[in-house]
Design an enzyme around this catalytic site. Structure first.
Site, mmCIF file in Angstrom:
data_model
loop_
_atom_site.group_PDB
_atom_site.id
_atom_site.type_symbol
_atom_site.label_atom_id
_atom_site.label_comp_id
_atom_site.label_asym_id
_atom_site.label_seq_id
_atom_site.Cartn_x
_atom_site.Cartn_y
_atom_site.Cartn_z
ATOM 1 C CD GLU A 129 -28.487 34.496 -3.939
ATOM 2 O OE1 GLU A 129 -29.258 35.422 -4.239
ATOM 3 O OE2 GLU A 129 -28.860 33.431 -3.430
ATOM 4 C CB THR A 182 -31.947 35.375 2.905
ATOM 5 O OG1 THR A 182 -32.857 34.542 2.190
ATOM 6 C CG2 THR A 182 -30.651 34.619 3.139
HETATM 7 N N1 HSE Z 1 -27.694 29.105 2.718
HETATM 8 C C1 HSE Z 1 -28.548 30.260 2.688
HETATM 9 C C2 HSE Z 1 -29.105 30.474 4.085
HETATM 10 C C3 HSE Z 1 -29.661 30.014 1.718
HETATM 11 O O1 HSE Z 1 -29.605 29.508 4.647
HETATM 12 O O2 HSE Z 1 -29.031 31.579 4.595
HETATM 13 C C4 HSE Z 1 -30.638 31.140 1.631
HETATM 14 O O3 HSE Z 1 -31.709 30.761 0.796
#
Ligand code: HSE
Length: 308
Positions: A129, A182
Site C-alpha cells: 500500500e 488513492t
Molecule cells: N483509507 C484509504 C483511503 C483507503 O481512504 O485513502 C483507500 O482505499
C-alpha cells in the site's frame, strides 16, 4: 510444495466513519496470485493479467514489495515467481492494490511453512500500500487477508481487531467506470479536522462497532455517517448525491464512498434489499450514461484463501 494459487478478495475500506481504520471483505471480485518457489534468490513478477499497465518490476509492483518485506523480516533470500490475475480493477476504490499484496503474501507464507499468522501478514502487505499510495494504510489489506470486518485499533504498534458482524448484513457496491487514484484522493484531504466533527466521527465509529456486535441494524445505519472525508471526496464522484439518495430510498441502512472512491457502497439487511439497492444505484448511472459494474455480497468472513 513448490507452487500454489491464492485468491484475495476486494474490500470496502473506511466504511463511512472509519477513515484508515475500518474495512470489510467482499466475496468477490478478487485477485489471484499463482506463486512458485524458484532456485534463485530474487522475486520475479511474471505477469499481471487484466491490468497490463501495472509495473512488473518487483520493487515497483505491490505484490513484489509486500513479499520482499516478508522475506526481509525472515532474513530469507528464497526466490519466487509471482503471476497475478487481477479481478479487482485498479483505481476502483475496492482495494485493488491490497488484493494483490494480500494474495501474494498469503501464498508465500504458505509455501514457507506458515511462519506468520494472518494478522502478522498485514504488516507486510501494508508495504504494498505504501508503494501504491504513498501511505502504508491497513484498512484494505487487513480485511482482504483476515476476512470479515476489521478495525485497525492502532498503527504503532499495529493492532488489528476482527469484528463480528450480523449474518444478514449485505453490501452493494457500484463502480462507475472511472479511475480515482488513492494517492490523488488522499492529496485533496486537509491536514486537520474540527473538534466538533471529530466528536461526531468517533461517536459513529463506536456506534458502528457496537451495532455490528449487537446485530442492531438501526444502530449500524445511524452510524454510517462520515462528516470528515465524504464532503471533500464526494466532489470527485459524478452523481454521488443522487446515488446516495437512491440507495437510502431503496432501503439501505447507510451509504458512503468505498475506500477512496469512485465506488460507492450501501449496506443492507438481507439480500433482497441489497438487490433493490443494486437496481436503484444502477438506474442513476444509466440515466447519466456512465458505465458501471455492481457487486452484491455478504461480508466474507474467510478472507484470502488457497484455491489451488
Ligand atoms: N483509507 C484509504 C483511503 C483507503 O481512504 O485513502 C483507500 O482505499
Amino acid at each position: 510444495m513448490n507452487q500454489l494459487k491464492v485468491f484475495a478478495p476486494a474490500t470496502v475500506a473506511n466504511v463511512a466513519c472509519g477513515f484508515d481504520v475500518l474495512g470489510l471483505a467482499l466475496d468477490y471480485p478478487g485477485d489471484e496470485a499463482l506463486v512458485t518457489k524458484t532456485n534463485k534468490n530474487d522475486i520475479v513478477i511474471t505477469a499481471c493479467h487484466n491490468a497490463e499497465n501495472l509495473p512488473l518490476a518487483a520493487d515497483k509492483n505491490v505484490a513484489g514489495v509486500a513479499v520482499k518485506a516478508l522475506l526481509d523480516k525472515l532474513g530469507s533470500d528464497q526466490g519466487f515467481e509471482i503471476e497475478l490475475t487481477k479481478g479487482v480493477k485498479p483505481g476502483s476504490g475496492i482495494g485493488s492494490s491490497a488484493a494483490s499484496s494480500a494474495a501474494a503474501v498469503v501464498a508465500v507464507n504458505e509455501l514457507l511453512g506458515t511462519p506468520f499468522t494472518k494478522k502478522e501478514l498485514v504488516k507486510f502487505a501494508m508495504e504494498g500500500e505504501r508503494c501504491a499510495t504513498g501511505v502504508a494504510h491497513a484498512d484494505n489489506v487487513a480485511p482482504s487477508i483476515c476476512g470479515g470486518f476489521t478495525l485497525v485499533r492502532s498503527y504503532e504498534p499495529l493492532d488489528i481487531i476482527k469484528i463480528d458482524s450480523p449474518k444478514e448484513l449485505w453490501a452493494t457496491v457500484i463502480h462507475p467506470q472511472l479511475e480515482v487514484k488513492t494517492r490523488d484522493a488522499r492529496r485533496v484531504l486537509k491536514g486537520g479536522i474540527d473538534l466538533s466533527k471529530a466528536i461526531t466521527q468517533w461517536g459513529n465509529v463506536g456506534g458502528l462497532v457496537a451495532g455490528l456486535y449487537s446485530e442492531d441494524y438501526d444502530l449500524i445505519g445511524r452510524s454510517l455517517v462520515d462528516v470528515v472525508i465524504e464532503p471533500i471526496r464526494s466532489i470527485l464522484i459524478p452523481g454521488y448525491e443522487k446515488v446516495k439518495r437512491a440507495t437510502i430510498e431503496a432501503g439501505a441502512l447507510g451509504c458512503s464512498i468505498s475506500g477512496s472512491g469512485p465506488s460507492i457502497f450501501g449496506l443492507s439487511k438481507g439480500e433482497e434489499t441489497a438487490n433493490k439497492v443494486k437496481a436503484a444505484m444502477g438506474d442513476v448511472y444509466t440515466q447519466y450514461g456512465v458505465d458501471f459494474e455492481i457487486h452484491v455480497s455478504q461480508v466474507n468472513s474467510e478472507g484470502a484463501k488457497v484455491i489451488g
